[in-house]
Design a protein around this motif. Structure first.
Motif, PDB file in Angstrom:
ATOM      1  N   LEU A 176       0.840  -1.200   0.000  1.00 42.73           N
ATOM      2  CA  LEU A 176       0.000   0.000   0.000  1.00 42.73           C
ATOM      3  C   LEU A 176       0.877   1.253   0.000  1.00 42.73           C
ATOM      4  CD1 LEU A 176      -2.851   1.182   0.098  1.00 42.73           C
ATOM      5  CD2 LEU A 176      -2.664   1.231   2.595  1.00 42.73           C
ATOM      6  N   GLY A 177       0.760   2.042  -1.056  1.00 41.34           N
ATOM      7  CA  GLY A 177       1.485   3.310  -1.152  1.00 41.34           C
ATOM      8  C   GLY A 177       2.919   3.166  -1.624  1.00 41.34           C
ATOM      9  N   LYS A 178       3.553   4.328  -1.793  1.00 40.69           N
ATOM     10  CA  LYS A 178       4.934   4.432  -2.291  1.00 40.69           C
ATOM     11  C   LYS A 178       5.042   3.872  -3.706  1.00 40.69           C
ATOM     12  CE  LYS A 178       7.037   4.287   2.313  1.00 40.69           C
ATOM     13  NZ  LYS A 178       8.003   3.616   3.212  1.00 40.69           N
ATOM     14  N   TYR A 179       4.125   4.307  -4.565  1.00 41.17           N
ATOM     15  CA  TYR A 179       4.123   3.893  -5.961  1.00 41.17           C
ATOM     16  C   TYR A 179       4.975   4.872  -6.762  1.00 41.17           C
ATOM     17  CZ  TYR A 179       0.155   1.362  -4.044  1.00 41.17           C
ATOM     18  OH  TYR A 179      -0.640   0.581  -3.246  1.00 41.17           O
ATOM     19  N   VAL A 180       5.920   4.347  -7.524  1.00 44.87           N
ATOM     20  CA  VAL A 180       6.939   5.188  -8.149  1.00 44.87           C
ATOM     21  C   VAL A 180       7.031   4.960  -9.653  1.00 44.87           C
ATOM     22  CG1 VAL A 180       9.436   5.639  -8.244  1.00 44.87           C
ATOM     23  CG2 VAL A 180       8.319   5.326  -6.036  1.00 44.87           C
ATOM     24  N   LEU A 181       7.175   6.067 -10.370  1.00 38.15           N
ATOM     25  CA  LEU A 181       7.482   6.044 -11.799  1.00 38.15           C
ATOM     26  C   LEU A 181       8.877   6.612 -11.966  1.00 38.15           C
ATOM     27  CD1 LEU A 181       6.626   5.988 -14.902  1.00 38.15           C
ATOM     28  CD2 LEU A 181       5.990   8.390 -14.562  1.00 38.15           C
ATOM     29  N   ASP A 182       9.763   5.855 -12.639  1.00 40.86           N
ATOM     30  CA  ASP A 182      11.088   6.401 -12.911  1.00 40.86           C
ATOM     31  C   ASP A 182      11.214   6.708 -14.404  1.00 40.86           C
ATOM     32  OD1 ASP A 182      11.718   4.003 -14.239  1.00 40.86           O
ATOM     33  OD2 ASP A 182      12.765   3.154 -12.515  1.00 40.86           O
ATOM     34  N   ARG A 183      12.405   6.878 -14.898  1.00 40.59           N
ATOM     35  CA  ARG A 183      12.600   7.291 -16.285  1.00 40.59           C
ATOM     36  C   ARG A 183      12.236   6.192 -17.274  1.00 40.59           C
ATOM     37  NH1 ARG A 183      15.581  11.851 -17.127  1.00 40.59           N
ATOM     38  NH2 ARG A 183      16.356  11.066 -19.116  1.00 40.59           N
ATOM     39  N   GLU A 184      12.054   4.952 -16.803  1.00 43.73           N
ATOM     40  CA  GLU A 184      11.828   3.838 -17.710  1.00 43.73           C
ATOM     41  C   GLU A 184      10.498   3.124 -17.509  1.00 43.73           C
ATOM     42  OE1 GLU A 184      15.170   1.282 -17.338  1.00 43.73           O
ATOM     43  OE2 GLU A 184      16.562   2.689 -18.289  1.00 43.73           O
ATOM     44  N   THR A 185      10.019   3.054 -16.266  1.00 49.27           N
ATOM     45  CA  THR A 185       8.820   2.257 -16.023  1.00 49.27           C
ATOM     46  C   THR A 185       8.267   2.536 -14.630  1.00 49.27           C
ATOM     47  OG1 THR A 185       7.946  -0.017 -16.077  1.00 49.27           O
ATOM     48  CG2 THR A 185      10.108   0.303 -15.065  1.00 49.27           C
ATOM     49  N   VAL A 186       7.120   1.939 -14.347  1.00 46.21           N
ATOM     50  CA  VAL A 186       6.579   2.011 -12.990  1.00 46.21           C
ATOM     51  C   VAL A 186       7.184   0.876 -12.173  1.00 46.21           C
ATOM     52  CG1 VAL A 186       4.408   3.081 -13.689  1.00 46.21           C
ATOM     53  CG2 VAL A 186       4.562   0.586 -13.586  1.00 46.21           C
TER      54      VAL A 186
END
Length: 375
Positions: free
Chosen positions: A270-280
């Motif tokens: 639950l939570g701390k969902y991240v998108l970086d330069r390449e993907t989720v």
């Protein structure tokens, strides 16, 4: 003799050794260090002996004995800087940023501008404010004559210019409180890839990682930090940052109902969902699958029984929707920041740049997904 030359004279007399580098004012970025000749990989360019460091070992006893043992090294070093009226470090102090140079730090921004920071940056800022408040409470109780603005300036100097440093005396403290100040080395600007920094009981040694031509600026990497971290902790943003990422909680959590949130919390997702330069991130994949798939299929995925290949097209389309929402949020935030009347326009422009970076991050991933989603 200018302030940079005075610093080098003072530092070399103390044992600091520069090899093929010198300070230079960098337009729009303060002072940096450039190569005075061609440099090879793995070449030592700076040595700073332990005797030159400002650390817990150099804080005056008259300050230490008046402060609680629980005060952070950060707070202690800031007190030492703020209360120092001697000329001992005059040459070093002369090249430090001025209080006005810290106007780019969100900590000193107007509240309405702070409220428009991205979520991750707001969280970082809240933690930073709490740390400063706690340190100031201890220092002001011990030294009521000290001006709060002066202490905050010293605290920000420590926050932005210290290096990771640990001794037997510091080992029991948290890793984010292992720090020291060192002359000349604190002039290096940040790059997402930079020179190698190492230390032992003799001091710090900085080496090149690649070839540099005469006139090149040499940088060090402050860490694999996102744009939000660099903005809050150091007061700048980078147009190119391979470590950049953005939090997706604001666009994903509202799509989950209470039962789904309970399931994710039980599973640790639950939570701390991240998108970086390449993907989720994998956490995002896990949460989105709960929106797209049945519970049993989702359970098999997070248990590692199902690789999720069959449901991936549905997940990608859902992620595409999330990224569209993120892009809209970034555009809306840019408009809201532009509509504010801010005395220091540099603060406003910096926040707009950060939101544009987030929009670009969303755009790049949207383009990639659209070209790779299976029919």
């Amino acid at each position: 003799m200018n302030t940079h030359e005075e610093l080098l004279t003072w530092a070399t007399e103390k044992g600091v050794k520069l090899h093929g580098i010198q300070p230079k004012r960098m337009p729009g970025r303060g002072i940096g260090l450039i190569a005075t000749r061609s440099l090879k990989p793995d070449e030592v360019i700076l040595d700073v002996p332990t005797a030159c460091l400002r650390s817990i070992d150099t804080v005056r006893p008259s300050i230490i004995r008046h402060l609680p043992k629980s005060i952070t090294i950060h707070g202690l070093l800031a007190a030492d800087l703020a209360l120092d009226t001697s000329s001992k470090y005059a040459a070093w102090n002369a090249v430090c940023p001025t209080p006005e140079d810290f106007n780019t730090m969100p900590l000193v921004w107007p509240r309405d501008l702070q409220m428009l920071l991205p979520k991750a940056a707001r969280t970082l800022l809240s933690n930073q404010e709490a740390k400063l408040k706690k340190d100031w409470a201890m220092v002001s109780a011990a030294f009521p004559q000290l001006d709060e603005d002066r202490y905050r300036y010293a605290w920000l100097l420590v926050n932005t210019r210290t290096f990771y440093y640990v001794t037997p005396k510091l080992k029991k403290r948290s890793t984010d409180d292992h720090m020291c100040l060192q002359p000349v080395a604190d002039l290096f600007n940040h790059g997402d890839v930079g020179c190698n920094v190492a230390f032992d009981h003799h001091g710090f040694t900085i080496k090149t990682m690649r070839e540099h031509a005469e006139g090149d600026e040499l940088k060090i990497c402050y860490g694999s930090h996102s744009g939000d971290f660099l903005l809050v902790e150091y007061g700048f943003v980078m147009d190119k940052n391979k470590w950049d990422e953005v939090l997706l909680d604001d666009v994903l959590l509202p799509k989950l109902d209470a039962r789904q949130k309970d399931k994710l919390e039980e599973a640790g997702y639950l939570g701390k969902y991240v998108l970086d330069r390449e993907t989720v991130c994998y956490r995002t994949q896990a949460a989105v699958r709960l929106l797209c798939c049945g519970f049993r299929e989702w359970r098999r995925f997070i248990d590692g029984i199902d690789d999720g290949e069959r449901s991936q097209p549905k997940v990608d389309r859902a992620v595409l929707g999330l990224l569209g929402d993120l892009k809209q949020d970034a555009e809306k935030s840019i408009s809201e920041v532009e509509a504010l009347t801010i005395e220091d326009q540099q603060q406003q422009e910096m926040l707009i740049r950060r939101w544009k970076h987030i929009k670009d991050l969303a755009d790049a991933n949207i383009t990639w997904l659209r070209g790779n989603i299976s029919p």
